[in-house]
Structures are given as structure tokens and as C-alpha cells.
Design an enzyme around this catalytic site. Structure first.
Site, PDB file in Angstrom:
ATOM      1  N   LYS A  54       0.860  -1.151  -0.015  1.00  0.00           N
ATOM      2  CA  LYS A  54      -0.246  -0.156   0.271  1.00  0.00           C
ATOM      3  C   LYS A  54       0.767   1.221   0.073  1.00  0.00           C
ATOM      4  O   LYS A  54       0.786   2.166  -0.762  1.00  0.00           O
ATOM      5  CB  LYS A  54      -0.917  -0.107   1.170  1.00  0.00           C
ATOM      6  N   GLN A  98      -4.207  -1.738   9.552  1.00  0.00           N
ATOM      7  CA  GLN A  98      -4.192  -2.838   8.923  1.00  0.00           C
ATOM      8  C   GLN A  98      -4.676  -3.925   9.786  1.00  0.00           C
ATOM      9  O   GLN A  98      -4.510  -4.212  10.890  1.00  0.00           O
ATOM     10  CB  GLN A  98      -2.590  -3.198   8.625  1.00  0.00           C
ATOM     11  N   ASP A 121     -10.515   3.102   4.357  1.00  0.00           N
ATOM     12  CA  ASP A 121     -10.785   1.629   4.313  1.00  0.00           C
ATOM     13  C   ASP A 121     -12.182   1.115   4.658  1.00  0.00           C
ATOM     14  O   ASP A 121     -12.382  -0.107   4.404  1.00  0.00           O
ATOM     15  CB  ASP A 121      -9.658   0.963   5.038  1.00  0.00           C
TER      16      ASP A 121
END
Ligand code: NAP
Length: 281
Positions: A54, A98, A121
Site C-alpha cells: 500500500k 491494517q 478503508d
């Protein structure tokens, strides 16, 4: 193989090219690049790889990443404090925590510390509700990427029978909601579903999101179905690829299907968050 590939690498490249154009325009008009903060807790090698990918993609498209790595022993309180600071930092546009965090950390509490305006996200309850109510907000990145991939290949969704295997809050449930929003008739299967095979046999669209390699046998796939395999464990998906490709019309490769679309969606939403939060100078 008779199926055509739903190629996430090519499709995501088109998306990322457009993010790069938007990020350059953002820099020109705001005097700074969009900023994505990434938070990684612990030593899970796969998570390290995902964050590195990413961060690399950010660099390629002109998004600045602010990488925060925390030790395995980080407490929920400390993690929430870090995220709360980023949530109110005017120089941060998007926040990615994450997943998964180490056992012992309350992942939901950490997700909820993300300001929904920066939830690129799509993991907060606010983003989930926005998807459920078709309101303004960010999609969960993987589900959003799956819909973008299906759209890129003009796969008709309205009126189709879609079966989603998996019901996690970040993948199975939201992808089902997004398919429902597009007028598919959606069935959710999970670990307590007794007759998975029969559900799959009826499906025009299968979205596999269980994380159990080869759970879905190729000969269960209806002739001409569309197969999206989001599962990813040790380079393997949830669907037996060769035999499923022999029956389906469209199928995602693993890797190279859903994964690249997740990153592209994350970065497109980071640019969108930055544009919403700032004014043109
Ligand atoms: P998760 O939270 O572990 O959820 C897995 C889901 O699969 C659960 O709902 C579980 O049912 C269901 N399941 C497990 N075994 C099953 C079985 N034998 N039959 C039917 N359903 C079963 O996982 P996740 O975070 O949603 O991720 C799922 C997979 O997607 C993983 O392989 C992950 O690596 C992958 N993933 C890929 C991307 C990407 O960008 N490519 C992004 C995110 C995740 P219960 O609810 O009953 O336990």
C-alpha cells in the site's frame, strides 16, 4: 479453461492512473499531496507485506504515506490514542489500520476511533451504515473493489442470484449489501451453513470470502456463472480455480483479481477524502 478473466491488475491500473491525475491536481491546487496514515500493529509477516504494498502504491500515484508501526504488545488504549490523534490531525486525509490486529487488542474499538471522514478503508460502523442506507460515505475497500471490478467488465448484477460465502464485517456483509443495492438477490453463507454446495449450484454470481483454500469445488459452479474469489491464504483462493474456470463465464485469478482492486479502491477513497476535507487555494 472457458472462463474469461476478471483481471484486477489491469483494471486497478486504470483506476490508479486516474488517482495519479487527481493527486497531481490536488497538489497543484492545495499545495500539498493527499496523506494516508497506515498503522500496523505487531509482527504478522502477511500484514507487513500488505502495508508495504500500500505504501509503495501511494508513492507511485503521488499520495504521501505516513507509516506508523507499533509493537505486538501495544494496548487497545495506546492504539486508540494514536488513531484519535490522527483523526484530528488536519494534515492527515485517510487512515488505514491494517487488519487483523494482534489478539488482545480490541479491533472494533480501534476501528471506531477513526474519524468517518477519514475512514478510507471503510471499517467504521458509520461507513457500514452508509453502505446499508446507500448514503454518502466510504465503501469497505475490498467490497468496493469487487463491485468496481464487476462494473469494469459490465457484469449485469440486477436480478442475478448472488451467493456470498463469508459474513465478516469488513468483507462478507458489506459486499452482500453492495450487491443488494445493485438489485441482486443475495444469500449469505457461513461456517454454519449446512448445504453450501446447493447454494453455490444456484448462484449466478459467487463471491467467496471465507479464507478456506479450495472450499468451493469447481463442479459446484453453475455453467456460465461469475466467480469472484476474495479468499487469500498462502497464495490460494477459496475456489478450485481450474475446474471452476472450466464451467464459469468469468472468474478472478488468485492472486491478481480482488487484491489489486482493494488497494486501488483504498487510494481512490484517500484522494476523495482529501478533496472533501480541503478547499482549493
Ligand atoms: P474472517 O473474518 O475470518 O471471516 C471468514 C468468514 O468465512 C466467516 O464469516 C466464516 O463464517 C466464513 N467461513 C469460514 N469457514 C467457512 C466454511 N467452511 N464454510 C462457509 N463459510 C466459512 O475473514 P475476512 O477478513 O472476511 O477474510 C476472508 C478472506 O478474504 C481471507 O482469506 C482474507 O485473507 C481475504 N481477504 C482478501 C482481501 C483482498 O484484498 N484480497 C481483503 C480482505 C480479506 P462464520 O462467520 O460462521 O465464522
Amino acid at each position: 479453461m472457458r472462463a474469461q478473466l476478471l483481471d484486477g491488475r489491469t483494471t486497478s491500473k486504470t483506476m490508479l492512473d486516474s488517482v495519479a491525475v487527481g493527486a497531481a491536481e490536488f497538489l497543484r491546487t492545495r499545495g500539498r499531496a493527499p496523506v494516508l496514515a497506515t498503522i500496523l500493529v505487531g509482527d504478522d509477516p502477511a500484514s507487513h507485506t500488505y502495508v508495504r504494498m500500500k505504501v509503495n502504491r501511494c508513492k507511485q500515484v503521488g499520495i504521501t504515506s505516513r507509516r506508523i508501526d507499533l509493537t505486538e504488545s501495544t494496548s487497545t488504549g495506546d492504539l486508540v490514542r494514536v488513531i484519535t490523534e490522527l483523526s484530528s490531525d488536519p494534515d492527515v486525509d485517510g487512515i488505514l489500520l491494517q487488519h487483523p490486529v494482534p489478539p488482545g487488542v480490541d479491533e472494533r474499538a480501534a476501528f471506531e476511533a477513526i474519524n468517518p471522514a477519514k475512514d478510507v478503508d471503510g471499517v467504521t460502523r458509520a461507513s457500514f451504515a452508509a453502505m446499508a442506507f446507500s448514503a454518502d460515505g466510504f465503501s469497505s475497500a475490498t467490497p468496493g473493489g469487487i463491485i468496481a471490478l464487476l462494473d469494469a467488465y459490465e457484469i449485469p448484477l440486477a436480478g442475478s442470484r448472488a451467493v456470498v460465502v463469508g459474513r465478516s464485517a469488513i468483507l462478507g456483509k458489506p459486499v452482500g449489501m453492495l450487491l443488494l443495492e445493485r438489485d441482486a438477490t443475495v444469500t449469505f453463507c457461513h461456517s454454519k451453513t449446512g448445504d453450501l454446495e446447493n447454494h453455490i449450484r444456484e448462484a449466478d454470481i459467487v463471491v467467496a470470502a471465507a479464507g478456506v483454500p479450495d472450499l468451493i469445488k469447481g463442479d459446484w459452479i453453475k455453467l456460465g456463472a461469475v466467480v469472484v474469489d476474495a479468499g487469500y491464504v498462502d497464495n490460494r483462493g477459496d475456489v478450485e480455480f481450474e475446474s471452476a474456470a472450466a464451467r464459469s463465464a468469468w472468474i478472478t485469478p488468485v492472486p491478481g483479481g480482488v487484491g489489486p482492486m482493494t488497494i486501488a479502491t483504498l487510494l481512490a477513497q484517500t484522494l476523495a477524502a482529501a478533496e472533501k476535507r480541503t478547499i482549493v487555494k
